[in-house]
Design a protein around this motif. Structure first.
Motif, PDB file in Angstrom:
ATOM      1  N   MET A  64       0.848  -1.207   0.000  1.00 17.27           N
ATOM      2  CA  MET A  64       0.000   0.000   0.000  1.00 17.27           C
ATOM      3  C   MET A  64       0.876   1.247   0.000  1.00 17.27           C
ATOM      4  N   GLN A  65       0.630   2.144  -0.958  1.00 18.93           N
ATOM      5  CA  GLN A  65       1.451   3.352  -1.056  1.00 18.93           C
ATOM      6  C   GLN A  65       1.144   4.298   0.100  1.00 18.93           C
ATOM      7  N   ASN A  66       2.155   5.093   0.455  1.00 18.41           N
ATOM      8  CA  ASN A  66       1.988   5.985   1.588  1.00 18.41           C
ATOM      9  C   ASN A  66       0.951   7.067   1.311  1.00 18.41           C
ATOM     10  N   SER A  67       1.004   7.656   0.109  1.00 20.33           N
ATOM     11  CA  SER A  67       0.065   8.735  -0.219  1.00 20.33           C
ATOM     12  C   SER A  67      -1.356   8.196  -0.256  1.00 20.33           C
ATOM     13  N   GLU A  68      -1.498   6.957  -0.715  1.00 21.51           N
ATOM     14  CA  GLU A  68      -2.824   6.343  -0.771  1.00 21.51           C
ATOM     15  C   GLU A  68      -3.392   6.155   0.635  1.00 21.51           C
ATOM     16  N   LEU A  69      -2.482   5.842   1.569  1.00 22.95           N
ATOM     17  CA  LEU A  69      -2.909   5.593   2.942  1.00 22.95           C
ATOM     18  C   LEU A  69      -3.508   6.841   3.565  1.00 22.95           C
ATOM     19  N   ILE A  70      -2.923   8.001   3.220  1.00 17.42           N
ATOM     20  CA  ILE A  70      -3.411   9.232   3.843  1.00 17.42           C
ATOM     21  C   ILE A  70      -4.523   9.861   3.020  1.00 17.42           C
ATOM     22  N   GLY A  71      -4.384   9.812   1.700  1.00 17.13           N
ATOM     23  CA  GLY A  71      -5.272  10.602   0.851  1.00 17.13           C
ATOM     24  C   GLY A  71      -6.565   9.919   0.472  1.00 17.13           C
ATOM     25  N   GLU A  72      -6.704   8.636   0.788  1.00 17.16           N
ATOM     26  CA  GLU A  72      -7.927   7.944   0.378  1.00 17.16           C
ATOM     27  C   GLU A  72      -8.451   7.103   1.539  1.00 17.16           C
ATOM     28  N   ILE A  73      -9.663   7.407   1.980  1.00 15.39           N
ATOM     29  CA  ILE A  73     -10.188   6.734   3.166  1.00 15.39           C
ATOM     30  C   ILE A  73     -10.997   5.518   2.733  1.00 15.39           C
ATOM     31  N   GLY A  74     -10.685   4.377   3.351  1.00 17.54           N
ATOM     32  CA  GLY A  74     -11.444   3.168   3.039  1.00 17.54           C
ATOM     33  C   GLY A  74     -11.849   2.455   4.302  1.00 17.54           C
ATOM     34  N   LEU A  75     -12.342   1.255   4.128  1.00 17.34           N
ATOM     35  CA  LEU A  75     -12.775   0.457   5.273  1.00 17.34           C
ATOM     36  C   LEU A  75     -11.622   0.213   6.242  1.00 17.34           C
ATOM     37  N   THR A  76     -10.414   0.004   5.681  1.00 19.62           N
ATOM     38  CA  THR A  76      -9.260  -0.305   6.520  1.00 19.62           C
ATOM     39  C   THR A  76      -9.016   0.777   7.561  1.00 19.62           C
ATOM     40  N   HIS A  77      -9.175   2.034   7.145  1.00 19.51           N
ATOM     41  CA  HIS A  77      -8.920   3.127   8.082  1.00 19.51           C
ATOM     42  C   HIS A  77      -9.870   3.063   9.265  1.00 19.51           C
ATOM     43  N   TYR A  78     -11.147   2.870   8.955  1.00 19.38           N
ATOM     44  CA  TYR A  78     -12.118   2.821  10.043  1.00 19.38           C
ATOM     45  C   TYR A  78     -11.850   1.625  10.951  1.00 19.38           C
ATOM     46  N   LEU A  79     -11.460   0.496  10.351  1.00 17.63           N
ATOM     47  CA  LEU A  79     -11.212  -0.691  11.168  1.00 17.63           C
ATOM     48  C   LEU A  79     -10.026  -0.480  12.094  1.00 17.63           C
ATOM     49  N   ILE A  80      -8.976   0.165  11.566  1.00 18.04           N
ATOM     50  CA  ILE A  80      -7.803   0.372  12.423  1.00 18.04           C
ATOM     51  C   ILE A  80      -8.138   1.347  13.542  1.00 18.04           C
ATOM     52  N   LEU A  81      -8.871   2.408  13.203  1.00 19.40           N
ATOM     53  CA  LEU A  81      -9.277   3.360  14.244  1.00 19.40           C
ATOM     54  C   LEU A  81     -10.089   2.646  15.318  1.00 19.40           C
ATOM     55  N   SER A  82     -11.023   1.792  14.863  1.00 21.33           N
ATOM     56  CA  SER A  82     -11.851   1.064  15.811  1.00 21.33           C
ATOM     57  C   SER A  82     -11.001   0.129  16.665  1.00 21.33           C
ATOM     58  N   ALA A  83      -9.999  -0.516  16.052  1.00 23.51           N
ATOM     59  CA  ALA A  83      -9.134  -1.414  16.802  1.00 23.51           C
ATOM     60  C   ALA A  83      -8.369  -0.648  17.870  1.00 23.51           C
ATOM     61  N   LEU A  84      -7.867   0.544  17.503  1.00 27.75           N
ATOM     62  CA  LEU A  84      -7.091   1.313  18.479  1.00 27.75           C
ATOM     63  C   LEU A  84      -7.970   1.761  19.639  1.00 27.75           C
ATOM     64  N   LEU A  85      -9.203   2.193  19.319  1.00 29.86           N
ATOM     65  CA  LEU A  85     -10.118   2.599  20.396  1.00 29.86           C
ATOM     66  C   LEU A  85     -10.408   1.416  21.315  1.00 29.86           C
ATOM     67  N   PHE A  86     -10.632   0.257  20.690  1.00 28.46           N
ATOM     68  CA  PHE A  86     -10.935  -0.944  21.465  1.00 28.46           C
ATOM     69  C   PHE A  86      -9.795  -1.277  22.408  1.00 28.46           C
ATOM     70  N   VAL A  87      -8.561  -1.176  21.882  1.00 28.38           N
ATOM     71  CA  VAL A  87      -7.408  -1.525  22.699  1.00 28.38           C
ATOM     72  C   VAL A  87      -7.223  -0.514  23.829  1.00 28.38           C
ATOM     73  N   ALA A  88      -7.535   0.770  23.541  1.00 31.90           N
ATOM     74  CA  ALA A  88      -7.454   1.769  24.610  1.00 31.90           C
ATOM     75  C   ALA A  88      -8.426   1.402  25.732  1.00 31.90           C
ATOM     76  N   GLY A  89      -9.634   1.005  25.343  1.00 27.55           N
ATOM     77  CA  GLY A  89     -10.601   0.594  26.354  1.00 27.55           C
ATOM     78  C   GLY A  89     -10.131  -0.617  27.114  1.00 27.55           C
ATOM     79  N   MET A  90      -9.518  -1.562  26.409  1.00 17.45           N
ATOM     80  CA  MET A  90      -9.036  -2.776  27.063  1.00 17.45           C
ATOM     81  C   MET A  90      -7.941  -2.445  28.062  1.00 17.45           C
ATOM     82  N   ALA A  91      -7.052  -1.539  27.666  1.00 13.25           N
ATOM     83  CA  ALA A  91      -6.003  -1.119  28.588  1.00 13.25           C
ATOM     84  C   ALA A  91      -6.627  -0.528  29.838  1.00 13.25           C
TER      85      ALA A  91
END
Lengths: 373, 176, 108
Positions: C1-28
């Motif tokens: 996955m290209q770096n510019s694509e990661l920032i400039g185009e929002i897809g399902l992956t972004h939301y999933l990673i954000l959700s994973a990080l929130l989940f882990v914060a709650g778990m901590a």
């Protein structure tokens, strides 16, 4: 926001005007409340500065600006300063979603006389006003004063309890009109009134199809609950002067106090506007349908743009008059009814209004089902 | 960078910051307030995903009721800064933090590895859920999931009775 | 996955990673905090993270079932909080303390 610079700039100006509307209505309402209460109590009220004491507002504003800025010793500074600002947010955001007049068609652009059009407008208004307890709680706890804390706990418990009855009383309207959209709800109230059930029809053509004729119980519950929501008498337990001094804003003075005032009056304005919208036909002029109005303005003006603008202005004025009537009822109730006791308040909310609102919902659902058979 | 992309990053950073503050701040009241902030952020993310009704419900239920309850209870207890905020014992704390980090890495890694699968299967139907989804949500809720919905009603009734039974105290204004 | 694509185009992956990080914060929060109310709040944070991933899936896969699940989760979370807080309030009344360490005193 829009597709080109003209539309974007008009929409931006519209947002600012909507915000200023709610902020600038407050001094006028304060003046009205002080004069009105004085006449109710056979006094004169503020009448020294300007005609009818109207410039009292300016004098008050100057006083507010020059008051000493202080923080109580026990206060949590961040929360103490944040609370008045947060108090402004729910009322102004909710007011921006309310349609104030007929949309204006200017060439190819359609400008709605509201801050922003949302398809789930009712949910939005309820959602934003459910954030109101935060400013109260933050102010009460941040002041570091036990009277403020007691007042805040009382006020927020009251707001949460009455939110249930408030939400349930609107459900009846949603069931009848089948929409969350505030503009569609106004459109649905334009036809002449007629009750039809199981093939029988009772036409009452001299009356408009306003919500109050379909949902009288819901209207009463909604109006009473909105008094509690905006912490006004007879439900202003948060401010019980005799026991709590002044409630959650006891430690606030000057301009910070004014911000709380704007928040409270803002809630009052939003509640009155919703009352007009749900139960009294919104911006429509009573007796004249929107189609007739558009025809009349088209006949009396030169271009289509001007006709649309004139219709928008007329409906806005009509909405404003309806709104003022309800605001006056708010003020008059404050100065005629005594305050409830706290347990009476909770009993009224949970044991009277909530069951009646539920009953209203079930009744409406049954009738809607029968009418669609 | 288009408006949608900017909105996502803005909201993502705010929400994540709110979530981390909830967990890390020592004063429970600040925790609860930043939890409320996180809830509002999640609601805004729902709007960016076109789930308008759910965004409203999220604000009403979570930010307007659940978190206000937390804040009210905490203020009633009037807790100041806690002396023992986190778990005691350095080794067990380190083990727990390590486990959390491991779990985070696991989830994020698996999401990244499988991202191709989603992008392949999920590209086209996006147009289906373009506009407002409120009506579709209502239809499916009251047809396919009607029994679940009814069960929720029963659950709420039981919970209401249970909460009243737990919190009922002798004395007070309603004592007979 | 290209770096510019990661920032400039929002897809399902972004939301999933954000959700994973929130989940882990709650778990901590659940694992590390000792205040019972904060633990409940962290559980709410985890539920929110899961809701976010449900809505993201529903949006990108074009199916409404995910949103219905969120609806259910919200209701159950509200129920859970009301019972949990009622229990905590009665414990606080008894022990004047809501640190989980004190719950060792509870015996059947």
């Amino acid at each position: 926001m829009g597709h080109d610079i003209f539309e974007i700039s008009i929409n931006a100006i519209k947002l600012i005007v909507v915000f200023l509307l709610i902020v600038q209505a407050v001094p006028v309402l304060v003046w009205l409340e002080r004069r009105g209460s004085a006449f109710i109590q056979n006094r004169l009220g503020p009448n020294r500065i300007g005609p009818f004491g109207l410039l009292q507002l300016a004098a008050d504003a100057v006083k507010f600006f020059f008051k000493e800025e202080f923080v109580p010793a026990n206060a949590v500074k961040l929360l103490y300063y944040a609370a008045p600002v947060i108090a402004l947010i729910p009322a102004t955001l909710a007011f921006a979603a309310i349609p104030l007049g007929q949309p204006v068609q200017w060439n190819e652009y359609l400008f709605r006389l509201q801050g922003y059009e949302i398809n789930v407008g009712i949910v939005f208004v309820l959602a934003v006003s459910s954030l109101a307890p935060y400013s109260i709680l933050i102010a009460g706890w941040g002041s570091g004063n036990k009277y403020a804390l007691m007042g805040a706990l009382r006020a927020s418990a009251q707001v949460i309890s009455y939110e249930l009855a408030l939400g349930l009383s609107i459900v009846g309207m949603i069931l009848i009109y089948g929409t969350f959209n505030l503009t569609e709800m106004i459109q649905a109230q334009q036809a002449p009134l007629s009750y039809s059930l199981l093939g029988f029809t009772l036409p009452l053509n001299f009356l408009p199809a306003w919500g109050i004729f379909y949902q009288p119980l819901g209207a009463i519950i909604f109006f009473a609950a909105s008094f509690a929501e905006s912490n006004r008498l007879p439900f202003d337990l948060a401010e019980g002067e005799a026991e709590l001094v002044a409630g959650f804003h006891i430690e606030y003075g000057g301009f910070k106090m004014l911000l709380f005032f704007i928040g409270e009056y803002g809630h009052m304005i939003v509640a009155s506007a919703l009352m007009v919208l749900f139960y009294f036909g919104g911006y429509a002029i009573p007796g004249i349908s929107l189609a007739d109005l558009n025809q009349w303005t088209a006949d009396h003006t030169a271009s289509a743009n001007a006709a649309s603008l004139l219709a928008g202005l007329l409906t806005f004025v009509c909405f404003f008059i309806k709104l003022s009537i309800f605001l006056w009822i708010f003020i008059q109730v404050r100065w005629t009814l005594p305050r409830f006791r706290y347990d009476q308040l909770m009993d009224l909310g949970w044991k009277t209004m909530l069951p009646w609102a539920l009953f209203n919902t079930v009744l409406t659902a049954t009738f809607v089902y029968l009418a669609h058979l | 960078m288009s408006a949608d992309v900017f909105l996502f990053w803005f909201l993502a950073i705010l929400t994540l910051a709110g979530g981390l503050t909830t967990v890390l701040v020592t004063n429970p009241i600040y925790s609860a307030l930043s939890l409320a902030f996180t809830m509002i952020g999640v609601s805004a993310l729902f709007v960016s995903l076109n789930a308008y009704f759910l965004a409203g419900v999220q604000l009403i239920v979570y930010a307007g009721a659940v978190t206000v309850l937390f804040v009210m209870v905490l203020m009633m207890f009037d807790l100041k800064h806690e002396l023992i905020t986190f778990t005691r014992g350095k080794i067990s704390g380190l083990v727990k933090a390590g486990l959390v980090a491991l779990f985070a890495g696991l989830i994020v890694g698996s999401v990244l590895i499988t991202s191709d699968v989603f992008s392949k299967s999920g590209g086209a139907p996006e147009a289906v859920i373009g506009g407002d989804t409120t009506k579709a949500l209502g239809t499916i809720l009251f047809s396919k999931y009607i029994f679940g919905f009814e069960a929720l009603g029963v659950l709420l009734l039981i919970v209401a009775i249970g909460a009243v039974a737990l919190a009922r105290s002798k004395g007070g204004t309603h004592a007979k | 996955m290209q770096n510019s694509e990661l920032i400039g185009e929002i897809g399902l992956t972004h939301y999933l990673i954000l959700s994973a990080l929130l989940f882990v914060a709650g778990m901590a929060g659940v694992l590390l905090r000792r205040n019972a109310i904060v633990i409940l709040m962290s559980v709410e944070l985890m539920l929110n993270a899961v809701n976010l991933s449900f809505v993201a899936f529903s949006h990108y896969l074009g199916q409404m079932d995910g949103q219905v699940m969120v609806f259910f989760v919200m209701t159950i979370a509200a129920a859970e909080v009301s019972v949990g807080l009622a229990i905590l309030v009665s414990i606080f009344k008894r022990y004047k303390e809501i640190n989980v360490r004190f719950f060792e005193h509870l015996k059947g």
